[in-house]
Design a protein around this motif. Sequence first.
Motif, PDB file in Angstrom:
ATOM      1  N   LYS A  13       0.846  -1.209   0.000  1.00 46.55           N
ATOM      2  CA  LYS A  13       0.000   0.000   0.000  1.00 46.55           C
ATOM      3  C   LYS A  13       0.875   1.251   0.000  1.00 46.55           C
ATOM      4  O   LYS A  13       0.608   2.214  -0.728  1.00 46.55           O
ATOM      5  CB  LYS A  13      -0.929  -0.012   1.217  1.00 46.55           C
ATOM      6  N   HIS A  14       1.936   1.230   0.806  1.00 47.59           N
ATOM      7  CA  HIS A  14       2.848   2.372   0.896  1.00 47.59           C
ATOM      8  C   HIS A  14       3.517   2.614  -0.465  1.00 47.59           C
ATOM      9  O   HIS A  14       3.587   3.756  -0.936  1.00 47.59           O
ATOM     10  CB  HIS A  14       3.903   2.112   1.978  1.00 47.59           C
ATOM     11  N   HIS A  15       4.001   1.550  -1.122  1.00 51.60           N
ATOM     12  CA  HIS A  15       4.647   1.694  -2.431  1.00 51.60           C
ATOM     13  C   HIS A  15       3.650   2.216  -3.479  1.00 51.60           C
ATOM     14  O   HIS A  15       4.010   3.062  -4.302  1.00 51.60           O
ATOM     15  CB  HIS A  15       5.227   0.356  -2.902  1.00 51.60           C
ATOM     16  N   TYR A  16       2.431   1.735  -3.419  1.00 48.69           N
ATOM     17  CA  TYR A  16       1.408   2.186  -4.368  1.00 48.69           C
ATOM     18  C   TYR A  16       1.082   3.660  -4.144  1.00 48.69           C
ATOM     19  O   TYR A  16       1.022   4.442  -5.102  1.00 48.69           O
ATOM     20  CB  TYR A  16       0.140   1.330  -4.234  1.00 48.69           C
ATOM     21  N   ASP A  17       0.905   4.061  -2.893  1.00 51.66           N
ATOM     22  CA  ASP A  17       0.600   5.467  -2.586  1.00 51.66           C
ATOM     23  C   ASP A  17       1.724   6.395  -3.028  1.00 51.66           C
ATOM     24  O   ASP A  17       1.474   7.479  -3.576  1.00 51.66           O
ATOM     25  CB  ASP A  17       0.313   5.636  -1.097  1.00 51.66           C
ATOM     26  N   VAL A  54       0.929   0.441 -12.427  1.00 50.21           N
ATOM     27  CA  VAL A  54       0.282  -0.846 -12.644  1.00 50.21           C
ATOM     28  C   VAL A  54       0.930  -1.936 -11.798  1.00 50.21           C
ATOM     29  O   VAL A  54       0.246  -2.721 -11.140  1.00 50.21           O
ATOM     30  CB  VAL A  54       0.301  -1.220 -14.140  1.00 50.21           C
ATOM     31  N   GLU A  55       2.241  -1.988 -11.805  1.00 58.07           N
ATOM     32  CA  GLU A  55       2.944  -3.034 -11.056  1.00 58.07           C
ATOM     33  C   GLU A  55       2.640  -2.922  -9.559  1.00 58.07           C
ATOM     34  O   GLU A  55       2.330  -3.924  -8.906  1.00 58.07           O
ATOM     35  CB  GLU A  55       4.446  -2.928 -11.292  1.00 58.07           C
ATOM     36  N   GLU A  56       2.704  -1.716  -9.032  1.00 57.94           N
ATOM     37  CA  GLU A  56       2.421  -1.511  -7.611  1.00 57.94           C
ATOM     38  C   GLU A  56       0.976  -1.866  -7.276  1.00 57.94           C
ATOM     39  O   GLU A  56       0.686  -2.441  -6.232  1.00 57.94           O
ATOM     40  CB  GLU A  56       2.715  -0.059  -7.209  1.00 57.94           C
ATOM     41  N   PHE A  57       0.060  -1.522  -8.208  1.00 57.48           N
ATOM     42  CA  PHE A  57      -1.345  -1.849  -7.990  1.00 57.48           C
ATOM     43  C   PHE A  57      -1.547  -3.359  -7.919  1.00 57.48           C
ATOM     44  O   PHE A  57      -2.266  -3.860  -7.051  1.00 57.48           O
ATOM     45  CB  PHE A  57      -2.213  -1.255  -9.103  1.00 57.48           C
ATOM     46  N   PHE A  58      -0.918  -4.096  -8.825  1.00 58.44           N
ATOM     47  CA  PHE A  58      -1.086  -5.548  -8.816  1.00 58.44           C
ATOM     48  C   PHE A  58      -0.475  -6.183  -7.583  1.00 58.44           C
ATOM     49  O   PHE A  58      -1.015  -7.164  -7.056  1.00 58.44           O
ATOM     50  CB  PHE A  58      -0.532  -6.170 -10.096  1.00 58.44           C
ATOM     51  N   HIS A  59       0.636  -5.640  -7.087  1.00 57.25           N
ATOM     52  CA  HIS A  59       1.204  -6.159  -5.836  1.00 57.25           C
ATOM     53  C   HIS A  59       0.220  -5.947  -4.687  1.00 57.25           C
ATOM     54  O   HIS A  59       0.013  -6.848  -3.862  1.00 57.25           O
ATOM     55  CB  HIS A  59       2.547  -5.491  -5.523  1.00 57.25           C
ATOM     56  N   LEU A  60      -0.385  -4.774  -4.626  1.00 55.37           N
ATOM     57  CA  LEU A  60      -1.352  -4.479  -3.576  1.00 55.37           C
ATOM     58  C   LEU A  60      -2.599  -5.364  -3.717  1.00 55.37           C
ATOM     59  O   LEU A  60      -3.091  -5.919  -2.730  1.00 55.37           O
ATOM     60  CB  LEU A  60      -1.747  -2.999  -3.619  1.00 55.37           C
ATOM     61  N   ALA A  61      -3.089  -5.535  -4.936  1.00 58.44           N
ATOM     62  CA  ALA A  61      -4.271  -6.367  -5.167  1.00 58.44           C
ATOM     63  C   ALA A  61      -3.994  -7.828  -4.807  1.00 58.44           C
ATOM     64  O   ALA A  61      -4.843  -8.502  -4.217  1.00 58.44           O
ATOM     65  CB  ALA A  61      -4.722  -6.256  -6.621  1.00 58.44           C
TER      66      ALA A  61
END
Length: 149
Positions: free
Chosen positions: A101-105, A126-133
């Motif tokens: 979440k921190h990386h995505y934000d 996109v990559e950060e979003f998929f990690h969070l998802a």
Amino acid sequence: MGFTDLLSDMWDALSTHPDADAEAPTSGGASTNSPVSGTDEESADEKEVNKSDATDGGDGEQGHKPSGDDEPEEEEEEETVDPKEKLEEECTESKQCSAPKHHYDECVERVTGQIENDGKAKEDCVEEFFHLAHCASACAAPKLWAQLK
């Protein structure tokens, strides 16, 4: 029947034209008293009906009016809420998924800044979003299965 017979039968079926002996459809429908289709003419019967409708003071609605209530009763059905969405949202905010979440934000902040400064972004999240998802799905799965059992 051989292959050549099949081909010759298909050729015969496709190359023959249907006879022109078919009757032409009658225009204007089945009634001989009504005007030909595509004209603005009214028959005498139509004129009478239209005049009687106008003198009845109708409210402009056509068709059958049901007796009794004006509005039919509708059964209110509760929409089922998908528990997966709620569980994943909770997991996204949990300590378990805090790093993704921190990386995505951070990525969203960088991209938003690039768009404000340059008018376009040099990267996407996109990559950060998929990690969070993925983290949220992995966290929510056991909880979801426990609810479904």
